[in-house]
Design a protein around this motif. Structure first.
Motif, PDB file in Angstrom:
ATOM      1  N   GLY A  60       0.794  -1.219   0.000  1.00  0.00           N
ATOM      2  CA  GLY A  60       0.000   0.000   0.000  1.00  0.00           C
ATOM      3  C   GLY A  60       0.827   1.271   0.000  1.00  0.00           C
ATOM      4  O   GLY A  60       2.033   1.246  -0.222  1.00  0.00           O
ATOM      5  N   ILE A  61       0.160   2.379   0.290  1.00  0.00           N
ATOM      6  CA  ILE A  61       0.801   3.692   0.331  1.00  0.00           C
ATOM      7  C   ILE A  61       1.039   4.070   1.787  1.00  0.00           C
ATOM      8  O   ILE A  61       0.141   3.954   2.625  1.00  0.00           O
ATOM      9  CB  ILE A  61      -0.077   4.750  -0.362  1.00  0.00           C
ATOM     10  N   TYR A  62       2.245   4.524   2.062  1.00  0.00           N
ATOM     11  CA  TYR A  62       2.650   4.851   3.429  1.00  0.00           C
ATOM     12  C   TYR A  62       3.374   6.184   3.460  1.00  0.00           C
ATOM     13  O   TYR A  62       4.003   6.588   2.484  1.00  0.00           O
ATOM     14  CB  TYR A  62       3.625   3.801   3.983  1.00  0.00           C
ATOM     15  N   THR A  63       3.321   6.839   4.619  1.00  0.00           N
ATOM     16  CA  THR A  63       4.229   7.930   4.914  1.00  0.00           C
ATOM     17  C   THR A  63       5.325   7.306   5.759  1.00  0.00           C
ATOM     18  O   THR A  63       5.043   6.680   6.790  1.00  0.00           O
ATOM     19  CB  THR A  63       3.530   9.068   5.685  1.00  0.00           C
ATOM     20  N   ILE A  64       6.564   7.431   5.287  1.00  0.00           N
ATOM     21  CA  ILE A  64       7.696   6.822   5.982  1.00  0.00           C
ATOM     22  C   ILE A  64       8.807   7.850   6.145  1.00  0.00           C
ATOM     23  O   ILE A  64       8.779   8.919   5.512  1.00  0.00           O
ATOM     24  CB  ILE A  64       8.248   5.587   5.221  1.00  0.00           C
ATOM     25  N   TRP A  78      13.565   2.033   7.358  1.00  0.00           N
ATOM     26  CA  TRP A  78      12.631   3.148   7.516  1.00  0.00           C
ATOM     27  C   TRP A  78      11.694   2.924   8.694  1.00  0.00           C
ATOM     28  O   TRP A  78      11.570   1.819   9.207  1.00  0.00           O
ATOM     29  CB  TRP A  78      11.824   3.386   6.252  1.00  0.00           C
ATOM     30  N   LYS A  79      11.046   4.007   9.088  1.00  0.00           N
ATOM     31  CA  LYS A  79       9.995   3.957  10.089  1.00  0.00           C
ATOM     32  C   LYS A  79       8.676   4.253   9.392  1.00  0.00           C
ATOM     33  O   LYS A  79       8.584   5.193   8.597  1.00  0.00           O
ATOM     34  CB  LYS A  79      10.230   5.000  11.189  1.00  0.00           C
ATOM     35  N   TYR A  80       7.668   3.433   9.693  1.00  0.00           N
ATOM     36  CA  TYR A  80       6.327   3.695   9.191  1.00  0.00           C
ATOM     37  C   TYR A  80       5.698   4.789  10.045  1.00  0.00           C
ATOM     38  O   TYR A  80       5.542   4.622  11.254  1.00  0.00           O
ATOM     39  CB  TYR A  80       5.446   2.449   9.311  1.00  0.00           C
ATOM     40  N   LEU A  81       5.337   5.899   9.435  1.00  0.00           N
ATOM     41  CA  LEU A  81       4.697   6.991  10.163  1.00  0.00           C
ATOM     42  C   LEU A  81       3.182   6.933  10.023  1.00  0.00           C
ATOM     43  O   LEU A  81       2.459   7.206  10.972  1.00  0.00           O
ATOM     44  CB  LEU A  81       5.228   8.333   9.659  1.00  0.00           C
ATOM     45  N   GLN A  82       2.719   6.585   8.814  1.00  0.00           N
ATOM     46  CA  GLN A  82       1.279   6.512   8.585  1.00  0.00           C
ATOM     47  C   GLN A  82       0.991   5.539   7.448  1.00  0.00           C
ATOM     48  O   GLN A  82       1.704   5.506   6.450  1.00  0.00           O
ATOM     49  CB  GLN A  82       0.727   7.891   8.232  1.00  0.00           C
ATOM     50  N   ALA A  83      -0.059   4.738   7.633  1.00  0.00           N
ATOM     51  CA  ALA A  83      -0.520   3.814   6.600  1.00  0.00           C
ATOM     52  C   ALA A  83      -1.842   4.319   6.050  1.00  0.00           C
ATOM     53  O   ALA A  83      -2.698   4.784   6.806  1.00  0.00           O
ATOM     54  CB  ALA A  83      -0.697   2.416   7.189  1.00  0.00           C
ATOM     55  N   SER A  84      -2.036   4.225   4.744  1.00  0.00           N
ATOM     56  CA  SER A  84      -3.270   4.720   4.137  1.00  0.00           C
ATOM     57  C   SER A  84      -4.425   3.726   4.271  1.00  0.00           C
ATOM     58  O   SER A  84      -5.581   4.120   4.264  1.00  0.00           O
ATOM     59  CB  SER A  84      -3.044   5.061   2.670  1.00  0.00           C
ATOM     60  N   GLU A  85      -4.114   2.441   4.405  1.00  0.00           N
ATOM     61  CA  GLU A  85      -5.151   1.423   4.496  1.00  0.00           C
ATOM     62  C   GLU A  85      -5.328   0.951   5.940  1.00  0.00           C
ATOM     63  O   GLU A  85      -4.356   0.725   6.651  1.00  0.00           O
ATOM     64  CB  GLU A  85      -4.799   0.237   3.610  1.00  0.00           C
ATOM     65  N   ALA A  86      -6.578   0.778   6.338  1.00  0.00           N
ATOM     66  CA  ALA A  86      -6.898   0.393   7.722  1.00  0.00           C
ATOM     67  C   ALA A  86      -6.197  -0.906   8.126  1.00  0.00           C
ATOM     68  O   ALA A  86      -5.695  -1.012   9.249  1.00  0.00           O
ATOM     69  CB  ALA A  86      -8.408   0.252   7.898  1.00  0.00           C
ATOM     70  N   ARG A  87      -6.130  -1.872   7.226  1.00  0.00           N
ATOM     71  CA  ARG A  87      -5.530  -3.169   7.589  1.00  0.00           C
ATOM     72  C   ARG A  87      -4.011  -3.109   7.754  1.00  0.00           C
ATOM     73  O   ARG A  87      -3.391  -4.062   8.214  1.00  0.00           O
ATOM     74  CB  ARG A  87      -5.938  -4.247   6.592  1.00  0.00           C
ATOM     75  N   GLN A  88      -3.402  -1.994   7.390  1.00  0.00           N
ATOM     76  CA  GLN A  88      -1.947  -1.831   7.528  1.00  0.00           C
ATOM     77  C   GLN A  88      -1.566  -0.884   8.677  1.00  0.00           C
ATOM     78  O   GLN A  88      -0.392  -0.637   8.916  1.00  0.00           O
ATOM     79  CB  GLN A  88      -1.356  -1.313   6.210  1.00  0.00           C
ATOM     80  N   LYS A  89      -2.556  -0.381   9.412  1.00  0.00           N
ATOM     81  CA  LYS A  89      -2.309   0.578  10.495  1.00  0.00           C
ATOM     82  C   LYS A  89      -1.399   0.018  11.595  1.00  0.00           C
ATOM     83  O   LYS A  89      -0.723   0.769  12.288  1.00  0.00           O
ATOM     84  CB  LYS A  89      -3.631   1.050  11.114  1.00  0.00           C
ATOM     85  N   PHE A  90      -1.366  -1.313  11.743  1.00  0.00           N
ATOM     86  CA  PHE A  90      -0.528  -1.922  12.785  1.00  0.00           C
ATOM     87  C   PHE A  90       0.956  -1.611  12.583  1.00  0.00           C
ATOM     88  O   PHE A  90       1.749  -1.692  13.520  1.00  0.00           O
ATOM     89  CB  PHE A  90      -0.747  -3.443  12.844  1.00  0.00           C
ATOM     90  N   LYS A  91       1.347  -1.215  11.388  1.00  0.00           N
ATOM     91  CA  LYS A  91       2.751  -0.910  11.091  1.00  0.00           C
ATOM     92  C   LYS A  91       3.164   0.481  11.562  1.00  0.00           C
ATOM     93  O   LYS A  91       4.359   0.756  11.714  1.00  0.00           O
ATOM     94  CB  LYS A  91       3.018  -1.020   9.587  1.00  0.00           C
TER      95      LYS A  91
END
Length: 106
Positions: A60-64, A78-91
């Motif tokens: 998906g699309i992330y802010t990293i 990298w560090k995951y700052l924000q995930a665009s998809e709800a199912r990837q928010k755990f990152k």
């Protein structure tokens, strides 16, 4: 926890050997990055951040933000700052560190 004396197993920068993460912070070994296998960690230390950027990855699309070793400047992942998809928010708030950039010490 893996212990030698009173110190937990540690992942260190392969380039300069400064500690980056503890074995207890390792969440998964099932990730891929630029150089191949990568690990997902809940925390990391002795790092500095690059600029935030939006990136399209396999899932998906992330802010990293890229992470670099504070001692030698090696780019580690990298560090995951924000995930665009709800199912990837755990990152969010977690770290991807490339396996080729670290070594494990007991």
């Amino acid at each position: 926890m893996e212990i030698r004396g009173d110190l937990p197993a540690t992942y260190k920068c392969r380039n300069c050997q400064i500690p980056i993460a503890y074995r207890t912070e390792l969440l998964s070994k099932s990730y891929m990055a630029k150089t191949g296998q990568a690990f997902l960690f809940s925390d990391a230390r002795n790092i500095v951040f690059g600029q935030k950027e939006e990136k399209t990855l396999i899932t998906g699309i992330y802010t990293i933000a890229a992470i670099f070793c504070t001692n030698c400047g090696e780019e580690l992942g990298w560090k995951y700052l924000q995930a665009s998809e709800a199912r990837q928010k755990f990152k969010e708030g977690k770290f991807i560190i490339e396996r080729s950039k670290i070594s494990k010490h007991f």
